[in-house]
Design a protein around this motif. Structure first.
Motif, PDB file in Angstrom:
ATOM      1  N   ARG A   1       0.822  -1.212   0.000  1.00 47.38           N
ATOM      2  CA  ARG A   1       0.000   0.000   0.000  1.00 47.38           C
ATOM      3  C   ARG A   1       0.851   1.255   0.000  1.00 47.38           C
ATOM      4  O   ARG A   1       0.450   2.293  -0.538  1.00 47.38           O
ATOM      5  N   VAL A   2       2.023   1.178   0.598  1.00 44.80           N
ATOM      6  CA  VAL A   2       2.890   2.347   0.702  1.00 44.80           C
ATOM      7  C   VAL A   2       3.901   2.412  -0.429  1.00 44.80           C
ATOM      8  O   VAL A   2       4.120   3.449  -1.047  1.00 44.80           O
ATOM      9  N   VAL A   3       4.520   1.274  -0.710  1.00 40.72           N
ATOM     10  CA  VAL A   3       5.645   1.256  -1.636  1.00 40.72           C
ATOM     11  C   VAL A   3       5.203   1.390  -3.082  1.00 40.72           C
ATOM     12  O   VAL A   3       5.817   2.107  -3.870  1.00 40.72           O
ATOM     13  N   THR A   4       4.118   0.718  -3.466  1.00 43.15           N
ATOM     14  CA  THR A   4       3.732   0.688  -4.872  1.00 43.15           C
ATOM     15  C   THR A   4       2.396   1.335  -5.164  1.00 43.15           C
ATOM     16  O   THR A   4       2.090   1.605  -6.306  1.00 43.15           O
ATOM     17  N   ALA A   5       1.582   1.574  -4.150  1.00 42.38           N
ATOM     18  CA  ALA A   5       0.244   2.138  -4.347  1.00 42.38           C
ATOM     19  C   ALA A   5      -0.575   1.294  -5.308  1.00 42.38           C
ATOM     20  O   ALA A   5      -1.422   1.785  -6.026  1.00 42.38           O
ATOM     21  N   GLU A   6      -0.298   0.010  -5.357  1.00 35.59           N
ATOM     22  CA  GLU A   6      -1.065  -0.921  -6.161  1.00 35.59           C
ATOM     23  C   GLU A   6      -1.515  -2.066  -5.269  1.00 35.59           C
ATOM     24  O   GLU A   6      -1.190  -2.104  -4.087  1.00 35.59           O
ATOM     25  N   ASP A   7      -2.266  -3.022  -5.832  1.00 30.61           N
ATOM     26  CA  ASP A   7      -2.787  -4.104  -5.011  1.00 30.61           C
ATOM     27  C   ASP A   7      -2.057  -5.408  -5.304  1.00 30.61           C
ATOM     28  O   ASP A   7      -0.957  -5.635  -4.836  1.00 30.61           O
ATOM     29  N   ALA A   8      -2.623  -6.289  -6.108  1.00 28.05           N
ATOM     30  CA  ALA A   8      -2.029  -7.609  -6.328  1.00 28.05           C
ATOM     31  C   ALA A   8      -0.641  -7.505  -6.948  1.00 28.05           C
ATOM     32  O   ALA A   8       0.305  -8.148  -6.515  1.00 28.05           O
ATOM     33  N   ASP A   9      -0.499  -6.668  -7.996  1.00 27.39           N
ATOM     34  CA  ASP A   9       0.804  -6.503  -8.623  1.00 27.39           C
ATOM     35  C   ASP A   9       1.812  -5.936  -7.641  1.00 27.39           C
ATOM     36  O   ASP A   9       2.978  -6.319  -7.627  1.00 27.39           O
ATOM     37  N   GLY A  10       1.351  -5.003  -6.803  1.00 30.09           N
ATOM     38  CA  GLY A  10       2.237  -4.395  -5.822  1.00 30.09           C
ATOM     39  C   GLY A  10       2.781  -5.414  -4.843  1.00 30.09           C
ATOM     40  O   GLY A  10       3.953  -5.367  -4.470  1.00 30.09           O
ATOM     41  N   ARG A  11       1.947  -6.348  -4.417  1.00 31.16           N
ATOM     42  CA  ARG A  11       2.407  -7.364  -3.475  1.00 31.16           C
ATOM     43  C   ARG A  11       3.484  -8.250  -4.095  1.00 31.16           C
ATOM     44  O   ARG A  11       4.426  -8.660  -3.423  1.00 31.16           O
ATOM     45  N   SER A  12       3.357  -8.542  -5.372  1.00 35.38           N
ATOM     46  CA  SER A  12       4.376  -9.377  -6.019  1.00 35.38           C
ATOM     47  C   SER A  12       5.711  -8.646  -6.081  1.00 35.38           C
ATOM     48  O   SER A  12       6.769  -9.254  -5.891  1.00 35.38           O
ATOM     49  N   TYR A  13       5.687  -7.329  -6.347  1.00 36.44           N
ATOM     50  CA  TYR A  13       6.924  -6.546  -6.333  1.00 36.44           C
ATOM     51  C   TYR A  13       7.579  -6.606  -4.950  1.00 36.44           C
ATOM     52  O   TYR A  13       8.790  -6.788  -4.811  1.00 36.44           O
ATOM     53  N   VAL A  14       6.746  -6.428  -3.916  1.00 37.86           N
ATOM     54  CA  VAL A  14       7.271  -6.396  -2.551  1.00 37.86           C
ATOM     55  C   VAL A  14       7.821  -7.760  -2.149  1.00 37.86           C
ATOM     56  O   VAL A  14       8.868  -7.855  -1.503  1.00 37.86           O
ATOM     57  N   ARG A  15       7.134  -8.831  -2.524  1.00 34.36           N
ATOM     58  CA  ARG A  15       7.628 -10.176  -2.184  1.00 34.36           C
ATOM     59  C   ARG A  15       9.005 -10.428  -2.788  1.00 34.36           C
ATOM     60  O   ARG A  15       9.893 -10.984  -2.141  1.00 34.36           O
ATOM     61  N   ARG A  16       9.187 -10.033  -4.046  1.00 33.26           N
ATOM     62  CA  ARG A  16      10.496 -10.220  -4.679  1.00 33.26           C
ATOM     63  C   ARG A  16      11.567  -9.398  -3.972  1.00 33.26           C
ATOM     64  O   ARG A  16      12.688  -9.863  -3.752  1.00 33.26           O
ATOM     65  N   ALA A  17      11.213  -8.164  -3.604  1.00 35.26           N
ATOM     66  CA  ALA A  17      12.172  -7.310  -2.901  1.00 35.26           C
ATOM     67  C   ALA A  17      12.551  -7.911  -1.554  1.00 35.26           C
ATOM     68  O   ALA A  17      13.725  -7.904  -1.157  1.00 35.26           O
ATOM     69  N   LEU A  18      11.566  -8.458  -0.843  1.00 30.97           N
ATOM     70  CA  LEU A  18      11.839  -9.051   0.461  1.00 30.97           C
ATOM     71  C   LEU A  18      12.709 -10.295   0.350  1.00 30.97           C
ATOM     72  O   LEU A  18      13.566 -10.542   1.210  1.00 30.97           O
ATOM     73  N   ARG A  19      12.503 -11.085  -0.693  1.00 28.52           N
ATOM     74  CA  ARG A  19      13.366 -12.254  -0.895  1.00 28.52           C
ATOM     75  C   ARG A  19      14.815 -11.820  -1.105  1.00 28.52           C
ATOM     76  O   ARG A  19      15.747 -12.428  -0.567  1.00 28.52           O
ATOM     77  N   ASP A  20      15.003 -10.754  -1.889  1.00 30.85           N
ATOM     78  CA  ASP A  20      16.358 -10.242  -2.110  1.00 30.85           C
ATOM     79  C   ASP A  20      16.972  -9.737  -0.806  1.00 30.85           C
ATOM     80  O   ASP A  20      18.137 -10.017  -0.497  1.00 30.85           O
ATOM     81  N   LEU A  21      16.186  -8.979  -0.023  1.00 30.23           N
ATOM     82  CA  LEU A  21      16.695  -8.436   1.235  1.00 30.23           C
ATOM     83  C   LEU A  21      16.986  -9.545   2.238  1.00 30.23           C
ATOM     84  O   LEU A  21      17.945  -9.460   3.018  1.00 30.23           O
ATOM     85  N   GLU A  22      16.175 -10.607   2.214  1.00 31.84           N
ATOM     86  CA  GLU A  22      16.410 -11.735   3.114  1.00 31.84           C
ATOM     87  C   GLU A  22      17.717 -12.442   2.755  1.00 31.84           C
ATOM     88  O   GLU A  22      18.496 -12.827   3.637  1.00 31.84           O
ATOM     89  N   GLU A  23      17.985 -12.603   1.458  1.00 35.16           N
ATOM     90  CA  GLU A  23      19.230 -13.235   1.028  1.00 35.16           C
ATOM     91  C   GLU A  23      20.448 -12.410   1.434  1.00 35.16           C
ATOM     92  O   GLU A  23      21.514 -12.956   1.729  1.00 35.16           O
TER      93      GLU A  23
END
Length: 345
Positions: free
Chosen positions: A97-119
């Protein structure tokens, strides 16, 4: 009768980070966003940032339905780091809601970013809220955000992992939801969570759930307490009264043995640029709406006569931008009667 933040009537309905150098990827993740989405957003409505005398300009509003600027992986990673650095814990849905201001597509962007940050060892998850993982920064992640230059390093700030593992993730997410409902993306980096207020002399110590640094003519911050429906009624009232006890404590001016006068402790050592003690905003969440209303009515009765500014609402009402209910008015004279001068030095 309901009131705005100034007390005017409103018509009804209206941790110490781990030592060691960070990797280049860690330090760059917080810097590689040319135009961070967390700094943009729409101007808050009536239930949000409502002080008319704010000295900061209102954020520019975007046209409804307009898509956000093109997303890039580095930008999303940087925005996720900033949000978790401020709010401490959040779900993918909240971050989208904050990072992308989108819904389903926004969550996919965030999930990929979190996987990178976790690695990279910058973010982790330690529990779930329902089916949604709860994310937080690691100590190294906190250091990376500070190295980015947008947020100060907070040595005693916890990552939130311990609270999530202990089962308190729901309360932390309610705090994050309150931050998003109150101001959205506007002023996101001005928030700080779990801020300690203590007076060693009296033994009084409590943590404020969230503090928003948004100066007005009379106060430099706004204080927020969030109840997620699990706290006994008496304890909730006691936590609100703690703010009056904190505001009422006075300290001596000058060195021991000299002739002097007393000053409010908070104004001398904490909020030195404020003319009035900051307003406390109480947000009730975690229950069905009719139960939240009962809890709000009970709190109104329990803190009747309090001599600090207190505004209260429920999380659903805050999301609908409905007016706050005023429970207390800042009254320095009445506080001084209740908390007399210290005996001596």
């Amino acid at each position: 009768m309901t009131y705005n933040d100034h007390g005017s009537s409103v018509p009804e309905g209206s941790g110490e980070p781990e030592n060691g150098p960070d990797s280049s990827a860690a330090s760059s993740a917080a810097n590689d966003s040319a135009a961070a989405a967390v700094g943009a957003g729409q101007a808050p409505g009536q239930g949000g940032v409502s002080d008319a005398d704010t000295s900061l300009p209102a954020p520019a509003s975007s046209d409804e339905g307009q898509r956000s600027s093109p997303l890039t992986a580095p930008r999303v990673r940087g925005d996720v780091l900033r949000m978790l650095g401020c709010a401490r814990i959040a779900t993918v849905r909240q971050m989208a809601r904050v990072v992308t201001a989108e819904d389903a597509d926004g969550r996919s962007y965030v999930r990929r970013a979190l996987r990178d940050l976790e690695e990279e060892g910058l973010a982790e998850t330690n529990g779930k809220h329902g089916k949604e993982p709860i994310w937080n920064l690691t100590r190294r992640g906190l250091r990376a955000v500070a190295d980015g230059g947008e947020l100060p390093l907070r040595p005693r700030a916890g990552t939130g992992a311990r609270a999530v593992r202990a089962g308190y993730g729901g309360h932390g997410l309610a705090v994050t939801e309150t931050i998003l409902a109150y101001g959205g993306r506007a002023h996101l980096t001005a928030w700080q969570v779990e801020v300690n207020h203590a007076i060693k002399e009296t033994g009084l110590s409590f943590n404020t759930d969230a503090v928003l640094t948004l100066p007005t003519k009379t106060s430099e911050v706004r204080l927020f307490e969030v109840d997620n429906g699990t706290m006994p009624r008496a304890r909730l009232a006691r936590e609100v009264w703690d703010y009056e006890r904190y505001a009422g404590h006075r300290c001596w001016e000058g060195a021991r043995g000299t002739i002097g006068t007393t000053f409010p402790f908070w104004r001398r050592y904490r909020y030195m640029r404020s003319e009035r003690f900051p307003t406390l905003h109480v947000v009730l969440a975690g229950l069905e709406e009719h139960l939240l209303q009962r809890r709000l009515d009970a709190l109104t009765e329990d803190v009747h006569g309090i001599a600090v500014g207190v505004l209260a609402t429920t999380l659903p009402r805050l999301k609908r931008r409905e007016p706050w209910l005023r429970l207390g008015v800042d009254d320095p004279g009445r506080r001084r009667e209740r908390y007399p001068e210290p005996v001596g030095r």
